[in-house]
Design an enzyme around this catalytic site. Structure first.
Site, PDB file in Angstrom:
ATOM      1  N   ARG A 179      -9.590  -6.337   5.031  1.00 53.62           N
ATOM      2  CA  ARG A 179     -10.167  -6.975   3.848  1.00 53.62           C
ATOM      3  C   ARG A 179     -11.686  -7.044   3.953  1.00 53.62           C
ATOM      4  O   ARG A 179     -12.218  -7.488   4.969  1.00 53.62           O
ATOM      5  CB  ARG A 179      -9.621  -8.395   3.678  1.00 53.62           C
ATOM      6  CG  ARG A 179      -8.121  -8.483   3.509  1.00 53.62           C
ATOM      7  CD  ARG A 179      -7.725  -9.850   2.972  1.00 53.62           C
ATOM      8  NE  ARG A 179      -6.274 -10.034   2.979  1.00 53.62           N
ATOM      9  CZ  ARG A 179      -5.617 -10.809   3.832  1.00 53.62           C
ATOM     10  NH1 ARG A 179      -6.291 -11.495   4.745  1.00 53.62           N
ATOM     11  NH2 ARG A 179      -4.306 -10.922   3.780  1.00 53.62           N
ATOM     12  N   ASP A 190      11.220  -7.972   7.504  1.00 52.57           N
ATOM     13  CA  ASP A 190      10.837  -9.363   7.313  1.00 52.57           C
ATOM     14  C   ASP A 190      12.007 -10.132   6.705  1.00 52.57           C
ATOM     15  O   ASP A 190      12.957  -9.547   6.163  1.00 52.57           O
ATOM     16  CB  ASP A 190       9.612  -9.461   6.399  1.00 52.57           C
ATOM     17  CG  ASP A 190       8.335  -9.024   7.103  1.00 52.57           C
ATOM     18  OD1 ASP A 190       8.231  -9.231   8.334  1.00 52.57           O
ATOM     19  OD2 ASP A 190       7.434  -8.472   6.429  1.00 52.57           O
TER      20      ASP A 190
END
Length: 382
Positions: free
Chosen positions: A176, A349
């Site tokens: 990011r 996940d």
């Protein structure tokens, strides 16, 4: 037509399938080898500190699937929780994943987002098609950031050189060019108020479900013609007769004390000469609670051996070849569907496990309505 369905494993996959089929009117017999439900997301209060302990390592619920989010909220109350991770490298602490703050702090700069993007691009290595983890990292962030934050940690976590690991492992982590420091990007993120165990127990709390704890299921016990959903290890179903699939397992060193040990839920350790990969301070997963005492867990990764709890499927060349053999053996069966992280030998996940379990239950109901049967796998595992 009502029938009895068998489920091996009382983790998320098995619990969701059992609940869905019980609500549709079927009898479900759930067999769990361990003495508790919830699989590797099992949580329980530590008697000495009162802190909720994630027994098999930290689990943070995050998803972009609205149906899955609504589903888990049927069975427990979730508190909003944004996961943040820090890493210690060279005696200094940085935010992870790599953000604008990480870049500026590491290089001693005060770059804007556009400047940082160009700065990192200048350091990136031109590799058009990265073939492994190291090449992916070099092409993505350059050598300095790779050496500091990924090389040592990855070697400890996987026990292999990053050059031996697939590029896809790194692709799961964001880069990011902003100061947004949430570890996950999903819109729905939270922690169950009382831990994951009561949530899974609530899923299994139905008159049509019988749970057998401390009772491994032998596939030979399942009556001919009955449907079995197997969420245990794929190779274990076959008694390892083709060989053992590779997993990494974790060892935990628990330490108790007073106060605040590290000021955050998870601190990674990127230096290769630090033997543990990370330290978890469990009370920070429940900021709505107050504890004077604290409980921390140092985490060590190693190759799983007989009797170890499997965590991460390795899925390198040798394992993929063996996996192909087991997939062919599974597809030759009838009445058995393999689900979950262990049953499909994939890193999944929690939200993906739930989504695939919901889809598996729906596929079973549709197949029975049409007089058909279930496949061994509902998605590609190779």
């Amino acid at each position: 037509m009502t029938e009895t369905v068998f489920v091996a494993g009382a983790g998320l996959s098995g619990a969701v399938i059992a609940r869905e089929l019980a609500e549709a009117g079927h009898r479900v017999e759930v067999y769990e080898a361990r003495d508790h439900v919830a699989g590797n997301c099992y949580t329980a209060r530590d008697e000495e500190t009162g802190v909720m302990l994630h027994h098999y390592g930290p689990h943070i619920f995050h998803t972009g699937d609205t149906q899955v989010w609504d589903y888990v909220n049927r069975f427990t109350r979730f508190h909003s929780y944004r996961h943040r991770v820090w890493t210690t490298v060279g005696g200094k602490v940085y935010p992870m994943p790599v953000t604008l703050a990480t870049i500026n702090q590491f290089f001693g700069q005060a770059l804007t987002p556009a400047q940082a993007r160009a700065f990192v691009a200048d350091r990136a290595v031109s590799i058009p098609e990265p073939a492994n983890f190291e090449e992916q990292a070099l092409a993505m962030i350059g050598r300095e950031l790779y050496e500091a934050f990924f090389r040592g940690y990855t070697e400890k976590q996987w026990g292999r050189s990053p050059r031996d690991l697939p590029a896809s492992i790194l692709k799961r982590l964001p880069l990011r060019f902003s100061y947004e420091d949430s570890y996950f990007n999903h819109p729905f993120q939270g922690m169950p108020e009382d831990g994951y165990t009561p949530m899974v127990a609530a899923m299994l709390d139905h008159p049509g479900i019988t749970v057998h704890l401390s009772t491994p299921l032998d596939p030979a016990q399942v009556p001919s013609g009955a449907q079995l959903f197997w969420s245990g290890p794929l190779d274990a179903y076959f008694g390892m007769k083709l060989g053992r699939l590779g997993y990494r397992t974790l060892d935990f060193e628990h330490l108790r004390g007073q106060g605040d040990f590290q000021g955050c839920p998870v601190m990674n350790y990127g230096d290769v000469d630090t033997p543990w990969t990370r330290i978890t301070e469990h009370k920070h997963f429940a900021p709505w609670e107050s504890h004077e005492a604290t409980l921390v867990s140092r985490e060590y990764s190693r190759l799983a051996a007989d009797g170890d709890t499997p965590y991460y499927p390795i899925r390198l060349v040798d394992e993929k070849a063996l996996l192909s053999d087991y997939v062919r053996a599974a597809e030759a069966l009838s009445g058995v569907t393999f689900v979950g992280r262990l049953g499909t030998y994939r890193y999944l996940d929690m939200d993906v496990c739930i989504r695939e379990a919901l889809d598996a239950a729906a596929a079973f109901l549709e197949a029975r309505e049409k007089g058909g049967s279930m496949p061994a796998f509902l998605s590609s595992v190779l």
